[in-house]
Design an enzyme around this catalytic site. Structure first.
Site, PDB file in Angstrom:
ATOM      1  N   GLY A 275       0.282  -7.302 -11.914  1.00 38.25           N
ATOM      2  CA  GLY A 275       0.307  -6.767 -10.750  1.00 38.25           C
ATOM      3  C   GLY A 275      -0.865  -5.618 -10.278  1.00 38.25           C
ATOM      4  N   CYS A 343       9.996  15.589   5.497  1.00 35.34           N
ATOM      5  CA  CYS A 343      11.069  16.996   5.211  1.00 35.34           C
ATOM      6  C   CYS A 343      11.948  16.573   3.852  1.00 35.34           C
ATOM      7  CB  CYS A 343      12.217  16.766   6.290  1.00 35.34           C
ATOM      8  SG  CYS A 343      11.323  17.271   7.753  1.00 35.34           S
TER       9      CYS A 343
HETATM   10  N1  LLP Z   1       6.552  -9.439 -13.860  1.00 38.57           N
HETATM   11  C1  LLP Z   1       7.957  -8.892 -13.816  1.00 38.57           C
HETATM   12  C2  LLP Z   1       9.049  -9.621 -13.702  1.00 38.57           C
HETATM   13  C3  LLP Z   1       7.932  -7.593 -13.120  1.00 38.57           C
HETATM   14  O1  LLP Z   1       9.253  -7.036 -13.144  1.00 38.57           O
HETATM   15  C4  LLP Z   1       6.816  -6.770 -12.778  1.00 38.57           C
HETATM   16  C5  LLP Z   1       6.906  -5.379 -12.304  1.00 38.57           C
HETATM   17  C6  LLP Z   1       5.565  -7.454 -12.885  1.00 38.57           C
HETATM   18  C7  LLP Z   1       5.579  -8.654 -13.564  1.00 38.57           C
HETATM   19  C8  LLP Z   1       4.378  -6.753 -12.772  1.00 38.57           C
HETATM   20  O2  LLP Z   1       3.949  -5.751 -13.423  1.00 38.57           O
HETATM   21  P1  LLP Z   1       2.727  -4.819 -13.482  1.00 38.57           P
HETATM   22  O3  LLP Z   1       1.688  -5.932 -14.158  1.00 38.57           O
HETATM   23  O4  LLP Z   1       2.407  -4.517 -12.119  1.00 38.57           O
HETATM   24  O5  LLP Z   1       3.006  -3.593 -14.315  1.00 38.57           O
HETATM   25  N2  LLP Z   1       6.828   0.643  -8.599  1.00 38.57           N
HETATM   26  C9  LLP Z   1       6.288   0.791 -10.043  1.00 38.57           C
HETATM   27  C10 LLP Z   1       5.988  -0.486 -10.860  1.00 38.57           C
HETATM   28  C11 LLP Z   1       7.344  -1.357 -11.054  1.00 38.57           C
HETATM   29  C12 LLP Z   1       7.046  -2.597 -11.808  1.00 38.57           C
HETATM   30  C13 LLP Z   1       8.147  -3.447 -11.605  1.00 38.57           C
HETATM   31  N3  LLP Z   1       8.097  -4.888 -12.226  1.00 38.57           N
HETATM   32  C14 LLP Z   1       5.257   1.852  -9.905  1.00 38.57           C
HETATM   33  O6  LLP Z   1       4.939   2.248  -8.922  1.00 38.57           O
HETATM   34  O7  LLP Z   1       4.614   2.143 -10.951  1.00 38.57           O
END
Ligand code: LLP
Length: 427
Positions: A275, A343
């Site tokens: 992602g 806030c």
């Molecule tokens: N696959 C699964 C099963 C996941 O839980 C996630 C992310 C991804 C793929 C994608 O991961 P990436 O390639 O984006 O690292 N809100 C947090 C990140 C939470 C990620 C949750 N899971 C932030 O802003 O850093």
């Protein structure tokens, strides 16, 4: 010039002037580069060539439809984490076979819809979920394609709030139980066990956890083969980190080679669910300075019109995002705490930044805001969700109009609007 450029005289996205965009669409405003999205998707896809694979972009990072249309045209599949994400993906033109469905708490309704849609795989998180999917599929006279998410008990060496692969985390089937759970799944008439899945964390900046997770999953697939279970794929999740401070980040080619070194000997197809790596660097959040308050010495609060309701990451994870003025001023540098208007004391965008003191009305760009930016935005303090534009083809397109307070109130009938349910009906 592709992507974002900040010079002494101009700030641009794919050659389009950011100040013009801020004037035309207002702030807070997310601005995406279509070319960067395409390039980053292709870079990862190309790095995995030579072995059968598919990149299933993780919708949770950003599922604004206009971006998904770009990724679909580029050839991506998707990883959805809810019925809502599946619905948006279908609207953006993805086919059910392009979708894998992950999620630690899929509801009965979501599982019913997923089985009915015949997704590429439901990544099941537990023995209980496998049983529920089996029941739904058998009732329909079908076999659902499932992968079992294992929890390999590996530390992702990332921020604790975004690490998911250790025993203490709620995700997946503990590796010690996984062989039994997979054998049971393979024996169920309503299930077709097609894969094994693992995702140990996000924003990983070292390869060692990636290597360990990939070889654990590959070795586990070997055990299943010995049990007579023929899988189609291994899904190694997402997690590849990006640089938020401008220092060199993990190389995508090295990441791909690390995954393939473990997976290629199994002969199984590789799925990945990135992602952040794909969309993180493809956007900035434009925000306008609404107040400047001295704190003593050369330190100031620079209050801007975007905060934790538009970009939650600094408040939630202490995350660092670079901040650049769209029209740089000259003068001495000051220490600036760039904070939001809400806030909450944690409502910050970036603390302790050395920059020429901005003035009210100046526009600042918060960098690398494409992943988990707009996707985690909220209506806290009744902030309408910000507008989003996609720059490309020599112009730009509004891919999400700014929400209005009327949009929010449309979900909230006033007392006189009817719809009251007599208590007797609940009895
Ligand atoms: N696959 C699964 C099963 C996941 O839980 C996630 C992310 C991804 C793929 C994608 O991961 P990436 O390639 O984006 O690292 N809100 C947090 C990140 C939470 C990620 C949750 N899971 C932030 O802003 O850093």
């Amino acid at each position: 010039m592709v992507g974002f450029s900040f010079t002494a005289t101009a700030a641009t996205c794919d050659g389009t002037d950011l100040a013009t965009l801020a004037r035309a669409e207002g702030t807070p405003l997310y601005v995406y580069s279509r070319t960067l999205i395409e390039r980053r998707y292709r870079a990862l896809d190309t790095a995995l060539t030579g072995h059968p694979h598919r990149v299933h972009y993780a919708l949770k990072a950003n599922s604004t439809r206009g971006l998904l249309e770009v990724l679909r045209a580029a050839g991506a599949g998707v990883d959805a984490n809810s019925g809502g994400e599946i619905a948006v993906a279908l609207c953006a033109g993805f086919e059910p076979d392009d979708i894998v469905f992950t999620g630690v708490g899929k509801s009965g309704a979501e599982l019913e819809a997923a089985v009915a849609a015949d997704l590429h795989a439901i990544n099941a998180e537990s023995a209980g979920e496998l049983e529920r999917v089996d029941r739904i599929a058998r009732a329909r006279g079908e076999r659902a394609r499932v992968a079992v998410r294992i929890n390999p008990d590996i530390d992702a060496a990332s921020h604790p709030g975004i690490s998911t692969g250790s025993r203490a985390h709620k995700f997946g089937v503990p590796i010690g139980d996984a062989r039994r759970v997979c054998r049971e799944a393979a024996a169920r008439r309503g299930l077709h066990l097609v894969g094994v899945h693992a995702h140990i964390g996000s924003q990983m900046t070292t390869l060692d956890p990636v290597r360990r997770a990939a070889s654990t999953v590959a070795a586990f697939a070997g055990e299943l083969r010995d049990d007579g279970i023929a899988l189609e794929h291994l899904d190694l999740g997402g997690g590849l980190g990006i640089s938020y401070d401008g220092a060199p980040a993990l190389d995508v080619g090295e990441y791909a080679r690390t995954l393939l070194a473990a997976v290629a000997p199994t002969g199984l197809r590789l799925l990945v669910e990135p992602g952040r790596w794909i969309v993180g660097p493809t956007a900035v959040l434009l925000t306008t300075v609404v107040d400047v308050k001295p704190q003593g010495g050369d330190r100031h609060f620079v209050v801007v019109d975007a905060g934790m309701s538009e970009l939650l990451r600094p408040a939630l994870y202490d995350a660092y995002h670079r901040i650049a003025p769209v029209a740089p001023r000259s003068g001495p540098q000051a220490t600036c705490d760039v904070v939001g208007p809400l806030c909450e004391t944690t409502d910050v965008v970036g603390l302790d930044r050395r920059m020429v003191l901005p003035e009210v009305g100046d526009v600042l760009a918060v960098l690398d805001a494409g992943a988990y930016g707009s996707a985690m935005a909220s209506n806290y303090n009744r902030h309408p969700l910000p507008a989003e534009v996609l720059v490309g083809g020599g112009g730009w397109r509004l891919v999400r109009r700014r929400q209005t307070v009327d949009d929010l109130l449309a979900c909230e009938p006033a007392a006189g609007d009817g719809g009251a349910v007599p208590a007797a009906r609940l009895a």
